[in-house]
Design an enzyme around this catalytic site. Structure first.
Site, PDB file in Angstrom:
ATOM      1  N   HIS A  27       0.854  -1.185   0.000  1.00 24.62           N
ATOM      2  CA  HIS A  27       0.000   0.000   0.000  1.00 24.62           C
ATOM      3  C   HIS A  27       0.897   1.244   0.000  1.00 24.62           C
ATOM      4  CE1 HIS A  27      -2.576   3.105   1.835  1.00 24.62           C
ATOM      5  NE2 HIS A  27      -3.552   2.457   1.234  1.00 24.62           N
ATOM      6  N   ARG A  80       1.144   3.712   1.847  1.00 23.10           N
ATOM      7  CA  ARG A  80       1.658   4.148   3.150  1.00 23.10           C
ATOM      8  C   ARG A  80       2.920   3.384   3.529  1.00 23.10           C
ATOM      9  NH1 ARG A  80      -1.180   7.176   7.252  1.00 23.10           N
ATOM     10  NH2 ARG A  80       0.426   6.536   8.686  1.00 23.10           N
ATOM     11  N   LYS A  81       3.232   2.295   2.804  1.00 22.36           N
ATOM     12  CA  LYS A  81       4.430   1.507   3.117  1.00 22.36           C
ATOM     13  C   LYS A  81       5.597   1.970   2.226  1.00 22.36           C
ATOM     14  CE  LYS A  81       1.056  -0.824   5.089  1.00 22.36           C
ATOM     15  NZ  LYS A  81       0.517  -0.568   6.385  1.00 22.36           N
ATOM     16  N   LEU A  82       6.780   1.367   2.417  1.00 26.96           N
ATOM     17  CA  LEU A  82       7.948   1.848   1.662  1.00 26.96           C
ATOM     18  C   LEU A  82       7.878   1.527   0.182  1.00 26.96           C
ATOM     19  CD1 LEU A  82       9.234   2.148   4.515  1.00 26.96           C
ATOM     20  CD2 LEU A  82      11.385   1.544   3.423  1.00 26.96           C
ATOM     21  N   GLN A 101       9.535   2.803   8.545  1.00 28.29           N
ATOM     22  CA  GLN A 101       8.291   2.993   7.800  1.00 28.29           C
ATOM     23  C   GLN A 101       7.418   4.011   8.530  1.00 28.29           C
ATOM     24  OE1 GLN A 101       4.942   1.329   5.990  1.00 28.29           O
ATOM     25  NE2 GLN A 101       4.473   2.527   7.803  1.00 28.29           N
TER      26      GLN A 101
END
Ligand SMILES: *Cc1c(COP(=O)(O)O)cnc(C)c1O
Length: 373
Positions: A175, A177-179, A287
């Site tokens: 997603h 929002r992740k790295l 993260q």
């Protein structure tokens, strides 16, 4: 506003998607297979099985572990809500355990307090990218299935190996929002070839032969549906982006770690402030760069969020606690003092690849002003 997170793409991702479109095969196909091999290799796992999200990957992991109605699964309350939701999808009951406030993670001891005779599995979250001490947990709880929710932990390390290496089964998120992002997407990694084969069938309606394999082989033999499965597939469009992002991962982590170290220096003058960081047994990909406020901080966490927003900084409350949400009212739980302290007193500061030092100085100055430092 300085955003809390922003994905990092270049022209390579656009070109990779363009090639997939030109090929005419956009659903799960050769790019997904290539991404699975590359990702599994990157975390030193035998097999990768791509899915539509980490949530669906975790659901499959519970099915593979044989979790069903009547079973309990120990999970941290301090996690994104999906960690608890997937237990409900499997028809089982989540039981919330507390965390170590220094890492935000379950420990062998906090799991103890939540276990009963009905415990069938534990979902160990590497929260915000900080690795959980999985060896310690394995030593104490090897009689139940241990599933790693590594949604946040791409590129974090545990005892000098990637998080996920040696896991029974780990689930990953792509997603934004992740790295490493594919827009939406997830992955299971495991060393167990039978679990991997069953996960491949389950994510594609329980089909004995995948559509892509039938196409490649030209076979006309009809497929079989051996059990009830799901449509949890990733597309080749997503996997093409994932392959490029995976190559960028070392650079993404290096930049995040440099910015995090800079935050730690800039905020060092606030007495009693704690921040996310490495543990003695592993490293975080940062993260999430969370800070937790000391008891004598001049404003509450929510007041600080408003104060920062007024100064152009989009921070977020710290990691949520599922047991405080209406969907989980009345769910069994151990005592959760550290969960309640961390979720109530922490916030996540902006950290993204293209963040400039000037932007970071603006964030730090605002936090320092709030602290009266
Ligand atoms: C983001 C996240 C998930 C869900 O990932 P999706 O790919 O959005 O389904 C699950 N667990 C944790 C700990 C997460 O941070």
């Amino acid at each position: 506003m300085i955003p809390v997170m922003r994905p990092w793409f270049g022209p390579e991702e656009q070109a990779a998607v363009g090639e997939v479109i030109a090929s005419g095969w956009v659903a799960q196909g050769p790019r997904v297979a290539e991404f699975e091999r590359a990702y599994a290799a990157s975390v030193q796992a035998g097999h990768g099985v791509a899915a539509s999200s980490c949530t669906t990957a975790l659901h499959l992991a519970l099915v593979l572990a044989g979790v069903g109605p009547g079973d309990e699964v120990v999970v941290p309350s301090l996690s994104f809500i999906a960690t608890a939701n997937v237990v409900r999808y499997a028809g089982a009951t989540p039981v919330f355990a507390d965390i170590d406030p220094a890492t935000g993670n379950l420990t062998a001891k906090t799991i103890d307090a939540a276990r009963t005779a009905r415990t069938r599995a534990v979902i160990i979250v590497h929260q915000g990218g900080v690795p959980a001490d999985v060896d310690d947990i394995r030593a104490a709880h090897d009689d139940v299935a241990l599933i790693e929710d590594a949604a946040c932990a791409a590129g974090s390390t545990y005892r000098d190996r990637p998080v996920g290496a040696g896991a029974n089964i780990a689930a990953w998120s792509f997603h934004p929002r992740k790295l490493l992002t594919t827009g939406e997407g997830g992955m299971i990694t495991t060393d167990d070839p039978e679990w991997a084969a069953r996960a491949r069938r389950l994510r594609e309606h329980g089909m004995s032969v995948s559509a892509a394999d039938r196409h490649a082989s030209g076979s006309t033999a009809p497929e079989e549906y051996t059990e009830v499965g799901y449509n949890y597939r990733m597309t080749d469009l997503q996997a093409a982006v994932g392959l490029v992002q995976l190559r960028r991962l070392p650079e993404l982590i290096a930049r995040r770690r440099a910015l995090a170290a800079r935050y730690q220096e800039l905020l060092a003058g606030i007495p009693g402030l704690t921040t996310a960081g490495d543990t003695e047994y592993g490293t975080t990909n940062y993260q999430s760069f969370w800070i937790a406020l000391p008891a004598d901080f001049p404003m509450s966490r929510n007041e600080l969020l408003t104060f920062l927003a007024e100064r152009g900084v989009s921070a977020r409350r710290g990691i949520m606690a599922a047991h405080l949400e209406p969907a989980y009212a009345g769910v069994p739980a151990a005592e959760l003092p550290h969960t309640e302290w961390l979720t109530g007193n922490s916030l996540i500061l902006p950290l993204f690849h293209a963040m400039t030092e000037a932007e970071q100085d603006q964030v730090a100055a605002a936090v320092l002003a709030a602290a009266g430092a």
